[in-house]
Design a protein around this motif. Structure first.
Motif, mmCIF file in Angstrom:
data_model
loop_
_atom_site.group_PDB
_atom_site.id
_atom_site.type_symbol
_atom_site.label_atom_id
_atom_site.label_comp_id
_atom_site.label_asym_id
_atom_site.label_seq_id
_atom_site.Cartn_x
_atom_site.Cartn_y
_atom_site.Cartn_z
ATOM 1 N N GLU A 20 0.834 -1.202 0.000
ATOM 2 C CA GLU A 20 0.000 0.000 0.000
ATOM 3 C C GLU A 20 0.874 1.260 0.000
ATOM 4 O OE1 GLU A 20 -3.244 2.154 2.990
ATOM 5 O OE2 GLU A 20 -2.263 0.286 3.562
ATOM 6 N N SER A 21 0.505 2.239 -0.857
ATOM 7 C CA SER A 21 1.384 3.396 -1.036
ATOM 8 C C SER A 21 0.670 4.741 -0.968
ATOM 9 C CB SER A 21 2.101 3.297 -2.384
ATOM 10 O OG SER A 21 1.163 3.375 -3.444
ATOM 11 N N GLY A 22 -0.602 4.744 -0.587
ATOM 12 C CA GLY A 22 -1.284 6.026 -0.440
ATOM 13 C C GLY A 22 -2.320 6.329 -1.500
ATOM 14 N N HIS A 23 -2.273 5.600 -2.624
ATOM 15 C CA HIS A 23 -3.300 5.770 -3.650
ATOM 16 C C HIS A 23 -3.278 4.551 -4.550
ATOM 17 C CE1 HIS A 23 -0.813 6.896 -7.306
ATOM 18 N NE2 HIS A 23 0.080 6.830 -6.357
ATOM 19 N N GLU A 24 -4.301 4.412 -5.374
ATOM 20 C CA GLU A 24 -4.362 3.255 -6.268
ATOM 21 C C GLU A 24 -3.291 3.369 -7.352
ATOM 22 O OE1 GLU A 24 -7.980 0.872 -8.308
ATOM 23 O OE2 GLU A 24 -7.560 2.813 -9.234
ATOM 24 N N THR A 25 -2.472 2.356 -7.482
ATOM 25 C CA THR A 25 -1.414 2.351 -8.498
ATOM 26 C C THR A 25 -1.874 1.596 -9.735
ATOM 27 O OG1 THR A 25 -0.433 0.309 -7.633
ATOM 28 C CG2 THR A 25 0.347 2.395 -6.695
ATOM 29 N N ARG A 64 -4.668 -1.471 -10.190
ATOM 30 C CA ARG A 64 -5.800 -1.298 -11.103
ATOM 31 C C ARG A 64 -5.822 -2.403 -12.171
ATOM 32 N NH1 ARG A 64 -4.643 3.339 -12.073
ATOM 33 N NH2 ARG A 64 -3.550 3.192 -14.057
ATOM 34 N N LYS A 81 2.860 7.484 -3.804
ATOM 35 C CA LYS A 81 2.988 8.625 -2.893
ATOM 36 C C LYS A 81 3.919 8.305 -1.734
ATOM 37 C CE LYS A 81 -1.504 10.821 -3.762
ATOM 38 N NZ LYS A 81 -2.782 11.269 -3.150
#
Length: 244
Positions: free
Chosen positions: A135-140, A144, A183
């Motif tokens: 997990e990195s803060g937004h959908e990668t 997707r 992010k």
């Protein structure tokens, strides 16, 4: 004397605590008019490998791109495919990825199965790699396209067990990935915990935006760091040299 393979060289570098660096190129983002300049910048950088691929490569320039790079760059070119269509016989090797952080069978075995007839017609060095999305803060793009969820960045125990399961399954590398343009990078404590508890080399990528972040990833235990978006956006990224 036996020829050194890409994987053998990574193993030897790990044993010698020599840190490695890969520049990841997405074929769909290549500007052909600037390719010579890009290759020059790669040659001037501390990079030890060139990775080529992306989550959703839509162009048909993969072969031409690799041939052009090889004309002026001696670094090993390793495919980092998101789909079996992203295979080129002109590369030197391929990370044969299994997305072990997800439960989508297409990315655990189906795409690999479909890649076999293509790979059997090449001389590519095939390097089995356990791919772990964090997990990195937004959908990668990886999340997707693969329709899978990343592992919780606040659950290092689950990430460690996933990496260890990958090693027990026979993967030669573990790749902790925050995703392109992430992010937040993979937490340093997570890198350290995984590194200390697996025997195979550890790759870390995604969300690493400067030289300090590269050095911190190395110090935490990454054997090979991957730079993609940051290098694409800034041709002078490596003007301040780092010690590998």
């Amino acid at each position: 004397m036996e020829k050194a393979t890409i994987y053998k060289e990574i193993q030897l570098a790990k044993a010698a605590n020599q840190k490695l660096l890969a520049i990841l190129l997405d074929p769909d983002k290549i500007i052909w008019e600037k390719l010579d300049s890009l290759i020059f910048n790669i040659n001037q950088s501390p990079a030890t490998h060139v990775f080529i691929g992306g989550s959703q490569v839509e162009s048909n320039i993969l072969d031409d791109l690799i041939v052009r790079i090889k004309q002026n760059c001696i670094l090993p070119i390793v495919l980092f495919p998101g789909h079996p269509s992203q295979i080129s016989k002109y590369a030197d090797g391929i990370l044969f990825l299994s997305l072990i952080s997800g439960r989508n069978p297409d990315y655990l075995i189906e795409h690999q199965l479909n890649a076999v007839p293509v790979l059997n017609k090449t001389q590519l060095e095939i390097i089995s790699t356990g791919y772990v999305l964090i997990e990195s803060g937004h959908e990668t793009a990886v999340e997707r396209v693969s329709k899978t969820k990343p592992l919780d960045r606040n659950n290092p125990e689950l990430v460690l067990h996933t990496a260890q399961a990958g090693e027990m399954l026979g993967n030669k590398l573990i790749y902790l990935e925050a995703g392109s343009g992430a992010k937040q990078a993979v937490p340093l404590e997570m890198i350290s915990r995984v590194s200390k508890n697996i025997q195979i080399p550890l790759i870390v990528g995604g969300g690493i935006v400067d030289l300090t972040a590269i050095e911190k990833a190395y110090q935490a235990g990454a054997d090979l760091v991957v730079i993609g978006t940051a290098f694409e956006k800034n041709a002078d990224f490596f003007n301040t040299k780092i010690k590998l």
